[in-house]
Design an enzyme around this catalytic site. Sequence first.
Site, PDB file in Angstrom:
ATOM      1  N   THR A  29      18.614  -8.774  -6.621  1.00 18.88           N
ATOM      2  CA  THR A  29      17.899  -7.516  -6.419  1.00 18.88           C
ATOM      3  C   THR A  29      18.794  -6.311  -6.730  1.00 18.88           C
ATOM      4  OG1 THR A  29      18.399  -7.576  -4.058  1.00 18.88           O
ATOM      5  CG2 THR A  29      16.273  -8.471  -4.732  1.00 18.88           C
TER       6      THR A  29
ATOM      7  N   THR B   5       0.839  -1.195   0.000  1.00 20.67           N
ATOM      8  CA  THR B   5       0.000   0.000   0.000  1.00 20.67           C
ATOM      9  C   THR B   5       0.878   1.251   0.000  1.00 20.67           C
ATOM     10  OG1 THR B   5      -1.729   1.226   1.146  1.00 20.67           O
ATOM     11  CG2 THR B   5      -0.235  -0.011   2.543  1.00 20.67           C
ATOM     12  N   HIS B   6       0.349   2.301  -0.612  1.00 22.60           N
ATOM     13  CA  HIS B   6       0.978   3.623  -0.501  1.00 22.60           C
ATOM     14  C   HIS B   6       0.159   4.514   0.436  1.00 22.60           C
ATOM     15  CE1 HIS B   6       4.099   3.115  -3.433  1.00 22.60           C
ATOM     16  NE2 HIS B   6       3.297   3.012  -4.469  1.00 22.60           N
TER      17      HIS B   6
END
Length: 248
Positions: free
Chosen positions: A180, A58-59
């Site tokens: 990554t 979520t932001h």
Amino acid sequence: GTTWTQEIVDLIQNEGDVDLTQRAPTHVSFPFIEWIIPSIGSGLEQANAMPSPRTLKTHLPFQLLPPSFLERNCQIIYVARNPKDNLVSYYHFHRMNKPLPHSTVWARFCQRTALAGHLEISLGQHFHTLHHTQRCFHLRTVYSVHQDMYLNPKHEIWKLGEFIGKKLDGSVLGKIVHHTSFDVMKQNPMANCSAVPAEVTDRSVSPFMRKGAVGDWKNHFIVAQNERFDEDYQRRMAGTSLIFHFQF
Ligand SMILES: *[C@@H]1O[C@H](CO)[C@@H](O)[C@H](O)[C@H]1NC(C)=O
């Protein structure tokens, strides 16, 4: 930074097994709960259909989080970034993200967003970092700070592993660091946004994974913008415990 952290978390949860993390694009593996895109679906419905334990994205600022996040003592990984680099990154994201209001000129974007204290939409509202650090200290939160991840990925990945409850040995850690890294992630079709339809993100304007660097703000801010930003930032962020570095 969010996609980067998601890939790291996925690899930690799967103990460095790259094939497992390649099972689906990032937005499928990790429901983005406030996201509704007609051609992709609703992140909330996706989350509801998923068994626990789930990892969600979520932001949303703290005050808009679903109360169950707090009531159930969920673990929170908060991704934070030096706000000047954040703004530059967000500017390029705006250029390539079609549903967002278009701001093709940096000066105007900088003026309207950070300096006027007004973001086009709440996504990326970096001042919510302040609320988070002031109100979430009692929650199970760990901070994933972009510059620390960049400068010392091995240590930061180990730290996230500890938080998640996975003991990572040296070879697994090394593998996660490699997978990554910016250059590897940029070529990862599950993470590089190539699975998101072009009606949402136009990667011919600006790539989703653009630079992966720290300090790019210096290539964008002019002196007057920087001075205004510093003034505003000091006033609005007084009291946060997170320290960002601006010089590298
Ligand atoms: C995403 O990854 C695929 C597969 O490696 C690659 O062909 C494509 O060029 C990458 N997209 C970007 C924008 O780098």
